[in-house]
Design a protein around this motif. Sequence first.
Motif, short mmCIF file in Angstrom:
data_model
loop_
_atom_site.label_atom_id
_atom_site.label_comp_id
_atom_site.label_asym_id
_atom_site.label_seq_id
_atom_site.Cartn_x
_atom_site.Cartn_y
_atom_site.Cartn_z
N TYR A 295 0.83 -1.20 0.00
CA TYR A 295 0.00 0.00 0.00
C TYR A 295 0.87 1.26 0.00
CZ TYR A 295 -3.23 3.52 1.87
OH TYR A 295 -3.98 4.66 2.08
N TYR A 296 1.99 1.22 0.72
CA TYR A 296 2.85 2.40 0.82
C TYR A 296 3.84 2.53 -0.34
CZ TYR A 296 1.17 3.08 5.59
OH TYR A 296 0.39 3.31 6.69
N VAL A 297 4.11 1.41 -1.04
CA VAL A 297 5.14 1.43 -2.08
C VAL A 297 4.96 2.54 -3.13
CG1 VAL A 297 5.92 0.14 -4.13
CG2 VAL A 297 6.12 -0.88 -1.89
N PRO A 298 3.77 2.70 -3.72
CA PRO A 298 3.67 3.74 -4.75
C PRO A 298 4.04 5.13 -4.23
CG PRO A 298 1.53 2.66 -4.40
CD PRO A 298 2.54 1.90 -3.62
N TYR A 299 3.57 5.47 -3.04
CA TYR A 299 3.87 6.80 -2.51
C TYR A 299 5.36 6.95 -2.25
CZ TYR A 299 -1.15 6.75 -1.99
OH TYR A 299 -2.48 6.63 -2.25
N ALA A 300 5.96 5.89 -1.70
CA ALA A 300 7.39 5.93 -1.40
C ALA A 300 8.22 6.04 -2.68
CB ALA A 300 7.78 4.68 -0.60
N VAL A 301 7.84 5.25 -3.71
CA VAL A 301 8.58 5.27 -4.97
C VAL A 301 8.49 6.66 -5.61
CG1 VAL A 301 8.58 4.42 -7.34
CG2 VAL A 301 8.37 2.81 -5.46
N LEU A 302 7.29 7.21 -5.66
CA LEU A 302 7.10 8.51 -6.30
C LEU A 302 7.87 9.60 -5.57
CD1 LEU A 302 3.34 8.45 -7.26
CD2 LEU A 302 5.32 8.20 -8.71
N SER A 303 7.82 9.55 -4.25
CA SER A 303 8.52 10.56 -3.47
C SER A 303 10.03 10.46 -3.69
CB SER A 303 8.18 10.37 -1.99
OG SER A 303 8.89 11.28 -1.22
N ALA A 304 10.57 9.25 -3.64
CA ALA A 304 12.01 9.07 -3.82
C ALA A 304 12.45 9.44 -5.24
CB ALA A 304 12.41 7.62 -3.51
N LEU B 188 1.95 10.73 4.74
CA LEU B 188 2.88 11.87 4.85
C LEU B 188 4.22 11.40 5.42
CD1 LEU B 188 3.41 14.91 4.64
CD2 LEU B 188 2.48 15.16 6.95
N PHE B 189 4.15 10.54 6.44
CA PHE B 189 5.37 10.01 7.04
C PHE B 189 6.19 9.23 6.02
CE2 PHE B 189 7.60 6.46 8.95
CZ PHE B 189 8.37 7.08 9.92
N VAL B 190 5.54 8.33 5.29
CA VAL B 190 6.24 7.49 4.31
C VAL B 190 6.84 8.36 3.20
CG1 VAL B 190 5.92 5.71 2.54
CG2 VAL B 190 4.89 5.42 4.79
N VAL B 191 6.06 9.32 2.72
CA VAL B 191 6.53 10.22 1.66
C VAL B 191 7.75 11.02 2.13
CG1 VAL B 191 5.90 12.36 0.46
CG2 VAL B 191 4.37 10.39 0.35
N GLY B 192 7.66 11.56 3.34
CA GLY B 192 8.75 12.35 3.88
C GLY B 192 10.00 11.52 4.09
N MET B 193 9.82 10.31 4.60
CA MET B 193 10.97 9.45 4.85
C MET B 193 11.64 9.02 3.54
SD MET B 193 11.23 6.14 7.24
CE MET B 193 12.73 5.18 7.25
N ALA B 194 10.83 8.67 2.54
CA ALA B 194 11.40 8.27 1.24
C ALA B 194 12.19 9.42 0.63
CB ALA B 194 10.28 7.81 0.30
N ALA B 195 11.65 10.64 0.74
CA ALA B 195 12.34 11.81 0.18
C ALA B 195 13.66 12.03 0.91
CB ALA B 195 11.45 13.04 0.29
N LEU B 196 13.63 11.92 2.23
CA LEU B 196 14.85 12.14 3.02
C LEU B 196 15.92 11.10 2.66
CD1 LEU B 196 16.13 13.71 5.41
CD2 LEU B 196 15.26 11.91 6.90
N LEU B 197 15.53 9.83 2.57
CA LEU B 197 16.48 8.78 2.23
C LEU B 197 17.05 8.99 0.82
CD1 LEU B 197 14.59 5.69 3.67
CD2 LEU B 197 16.72 6.67 4.53
N SER B 198 16.19 9.43 -0.08
CA SER B 198 16.63 9.67 -1.45
C SER B 198 17.66 10.80 -1.50
CB SER B 198 15.40 10.01 -2.30
OG SER B 198 15.76 10.40 -3.57
#
Lengths: 99, 237
Positions: free
Chosen positions: A39-48, B187-197
Amino acid sequence: MSIAVYIAVMAGVTYCIRVLPFAFFRKKIRSKFLKSFLYYVPYAVLSAMTIPAIFYSTGNIYTAIAGTGIALVLAYFDLPLIVVSLAAAAGAFLVGWII
Amino acid sequence: MEKKIQSDFVRGMMNGIPIFLGYLSVSFGFGIMAVGSGLSVLEAFMISLTNLTSAGQAQGVGIIAAGGTLIEMAAVQFVINIRYALMALSLSQKLDKSFTLPHRLFAAYGITDEIFALCSTKEKILKPSYMYGVILVSTLGWVTGTFLGAAAGTLLPANVTSALGIVLYGMFIAIIVPPTRKQKNILFVVGMAALLSVICKYLLPMISGGFAVILSAVIAAVVGAWLFPQKEEEEEI
């Protein structure tokens, strides 16, 4: 070596990576942890993918920051995808034209 | 019924327009690069039509130009594109019953970062017709841009092509920002992914771009799943 052979290998490997999980993984995942993860993968991928790459996307940090700011504000107000993405490009273009 | 199927298809095409524009500009650059590396316009076009991926194609052209081996080609494509396996797995969990094996074999062709983004966040249950609409419009942009870049790369003014470089990222922001307003766990997941990136980019530059994205995303999603497991009712939305 023929370029067609290179292209065939490229395309073949890339297609296999896509099709194997997509076509042949038929189970419904029951694990609560795995479900949450997927569930979290798409948001994490897009953000990174977006941060920090977006700041290099126009070749100029200032136009990129302008475009990013516009996109964030418009996305916050839930505007359609096409509006947000084109406004970001238009903002980057205008700032590049001014400076 | 016929009408409903058509509207899913059209809706997919409409939602795919930002991808079309983004792909048009990105593949334009690829077309210029491919011809600059000694490929013909037809070869550049065929690479885009059969691969539909940006980083993998750019690396692939580099290997062709350098006369690399086929093993090297296969290994590089595998490493750069393995992220699609994760996306395909994620999508496989939300496919409609009408997504039969032939549909899966066709639609798998179109699993890219951007098409995955649309199909996984905009749809609760994914139907073949919607996905085909997105894939059709996106692929059209990708091969058209490649052709134009390869055949007439220098015709567009530079400030227009460079501004278009942000289009796809703008679409990503439009996808991830609205849900972060409503759900703090996202929001937490998005923020953490951005920070790690960011950490990968500036502190660990030996990690290649494709790997950095996968690494950051997997860690952020694992931590998110561990801290904020999905409740039953949220899964069924």
